[in-house]
Structures are given as structure tokens and as C-alpha cells.
Design an enzyme around this catalytic site. Structure first.
Site, PDB file in Angstrom:
ATOM      1  N   ASP A  85       0.840  -1.201   0.000  1.00 28.98           N
ATOM      2  CA  ASP A  85       0.000   0.000   0.000  1.00 28.98           C
ATOM      3  C   ASP A  85       0.879   1.255   0.000  1.00 28.98           C
ATOM      4  O   ASP A  85       0.567   2.234   0.670  1.00 28.98           O
ATOM      5  CB  ASP A  85      -0.923  -0.009   1.221  1.00 28.98           C
ATOM      6  N   ARG A 117       0.187   9.174   0.514  1.00 29.24           N
ATOM      7  CA  ARG A 117      -0.598   9.347   1.750  1.00 29.24           C
ATOM      8  C   ARG A 117      -0.032   8.529   2.919  1.00 29.24           C
ATOM      9  O   ARG A 117      -0.341   8.795   4.071  1.00 29.24           O
ATOM     10  CB  ARG A 117      -2.060   8.939   1.513  1.00 29.24           C
ATOM     11  N   ASN A 118       0.787   7.526   2.604  1.00 28.58           N
ATOM     12  CA  ASN A 118       1.361   6.659   3.637  1.00 28.58           C
ATOM     13  C   ASN A 118       2.840   6.944   3.887  1.00 28.58           C
ATOM     14  O   ASN A 118       3.579   6.077   4.334  1.00 28.58           O
ATOM     15  CB  ASN A 118       1.162   5.183   3.260  1.00 28.58           C
ATOM     16  N   ASP A 134       2.041   3.148   7.733  1.00 24.57           N
ATOM     17  CA  ASP A 134       0.832   2.368   7.445  1.00 24.57           C
ATOM     18  C   ASP A 134       1.166   0.977   6.912  1.00 24.57           C
ATOM     19  O   ASP A 134       1.166   0.736   5.700  1.00 24.57           O
ATOM     20  CB  ASP A 134      -0.087   3.103   6.470  1.00 24.57           C
TER      21      ASP A 134
END
Length: 267
Positions: free
Chosen positions: A34, A38-39, A52
Site C-alpha cells: 500500500d 498518503r502513507n 501504514d
């Protein structure tokens, strides 16, 4: 909020930090699954750290091991095609995601594939479309993205190789001066060039001021727009298109052609 306020070498430094974190994960046989902007956590000094780990998995071997999932949601815009199609995740699929993160960073957080639906993304990636360079993106960085987006996962660079590439770019800022020529063009945007207008390969080549190669194309049997849409860099070299600038111009147009054909624009 900070669009255009960083120097390219600063952005490269951020990407180097992300790649270094991913190299560490790969070295201890973990896949993230992932990886996305955003992570990634960023501090005041632009130091980046991977976060994350909800989808992360340990695998037997970073080079050959894979993790196959039977269900669950997949972040389509960041996920390699083999992971979408067969739900097989490897360090190489993380490399694909890193290429998308590069694009996010260089576009100052623009949404990958704009407002396309997930189905549009999947369909066009399978047809060979790849994101064009963000505005003012150095050509060397866009080439790194394209390397990460090789369809055959074994052809993608390792994170160790990516770190070395970014180190070289950081040490030689002049290598970041050459800007990629395509300006974040969305082939499904109504303002994009309408490839439907070209009824022949001759018209298409002439529109790109590449008519000098028409005889080579004819001799090789590339006589329809459908055939043109299937061209690769290797094909162009075989056709006698050896100048990097000419290859890039033709390949950009081929990507747009593929995307519009797959979306039903061409008949």
C-alpha cells in the site's frame, strides 16, 4: 499549498528517503502492498519515512517470493497490473507503486490518473498507457517512473538500484535540468488531441513531423493505426527511429492512441 516551491533536488532527496525505506523492507523480505504518498510521513527537514503497514506481509524471498491474497480491497491506482489481475504481490509490485509515488511527489499531490474510474485505469494500463510527466518534471525522473512501470515485473529496477539512481541524480543536479517534454496530458481529457482524425499512418507521422520514417514503417508492414498503437521502443529502434527525442515523441503519441482506442474513441 507548496506547488512549485521546492527545488528538484529537494524532491529527489524526498524520493531517495522513500526508496531507502522500501529497500530496507525489501531486504528483510517484507512487501508493503500500500505504498502511496498518503502513507509517507515527512518532517520539517523533508525526511521521509514509510508508514501504514496494515497490508504489509512477510515473504520467503524478496527476489522470487510473492504473497497471494484471496480478497480485500486493492488501491488500484497504485497497484501493479499483475497484482490487480492475479492478486500476486512482490517487491516488484511495490516498485510499481513507488513509480506512482514519484509521480505524486513531482506533481505536488495531484491524483494519479486524474478523475478516471478504476476500470478506466485498469483498462488503459493493460493497453500500455503510462502516466505522462508532471509539469516541469526532469526527464531523468520520468524515465525512472517508466522503468518502475514496466509490465514485465522482472524488468523493473530493484529498490537498491533505485536508491543508487537517485543518489547519482542528487550528486549531479545538472542531470535534473532537462525537463520532460510532455506536460501532464490526460489522454481522456476532451482537450487532448483527437487521434480519430488520423485515417492513416502517413497522416499521423506527418502530424508529428516524422514523415521521414514513413517508408520504414511501410516496409515493416506498420500500415494501420491499430498497428501503430502496438509499437514499443524496441520496435521503433528496429524501424530506424534511433534518436531519443524522436522515440519519445512517437511513444507519447502511441500511448495517447492506445488510451483513446481502448476507450472507444477510434473505429
Amino acid at each position: 499549498a507548496n506547488d512549485g516551491k521546492f527545488q528538484a533536488v529537494q524532491l529527489v532527496g524526498m524520493l531517495r528517503g522513500i526508496a531507502s525505506g522500501m529497500q530496507y523492507l525489501s531486504d528483510i523480505n517484507y512487501i508493503h502492498r500500500d505504498l502511496a504518498a498518503r502513507n509517507v510521513l515527512v518532517n520539517n527537514n523533508l525526511v521521509c519515512k514509510i508508514a501504514d503497514f496494515g497490508l504489509s506481509r512477510e515473504i520467503e524471498c524478496a527476489t522470487e517470493g510473492d504473497y497471494t491474497t484471496r480478497g480485500g480491497k486493492i488501491p488500484v491506482r497504485w497497484t501493479a497490473p499483475e497484482a490487480i489481475a492475479f492478486r500476486k504481490f512482490t517487491s516488484a509490485s511495490d516498485v510499481w507503486s513507488f513509480g506512482i509515488v514519484c509521480w505524486e511527489v513531482m506533481s505536488y499531490g495531484e491524483r494519479p490518473y486524474w478523475n478516471w474510474s478504476n476500470q478506466d485505469v485498469i483498462k488503459n494500463i493493460e493497453k500500455g498507457y503510462r502516466l505522462s510527466a508532471p509539469m516541469d518534471c526532469p526527464e531523468a525522473l520520468h524515465q525512472l517512473m517508466l522503468d518502475c512501470w514496466q509490465k514485465e515485473r522482472s524488468y523493473r529496477p530493484s529498490f537498491a538500484s533505485i536508491v543508487k539512481t537517485l543518489d547519482k541524480l542528487s550528486r549531479c543536479p545538472d542531470s535534473l535540468r532537462k525537463i520532460a517534454v510532455n506536460k501532464n496530458q490526460n489522454p481522456l481529457d476532451p482537450r487532448a488531441p483527437d487521434m480519430m482524425q488520423f485515417k492513416s499512418v502517413s497522416e499521423w507521422l506527418n502530424s508529428l513531423k516524422m514523415g521521414r520514417y514513413l517508408e520504414n514503417f511501410d516496409h515493416a508492414g506498420v500500415s494501420t493505426m491499430e498497428a501503430a498503437a502496438g509499437l514499443t521502443r524496441k520496435n521503433l529502434t528496429t524501424l530506424g527511429v534511433t534518436l531519443a527525442g524522436h522515440q519519445k515523441k512517437l511513444l507519447n503519441s502511441v500511448q495517447m492512441l492506445r488510451a483513446q482506442m481502448s476507450d472507444g474513441f477510434l473505429v
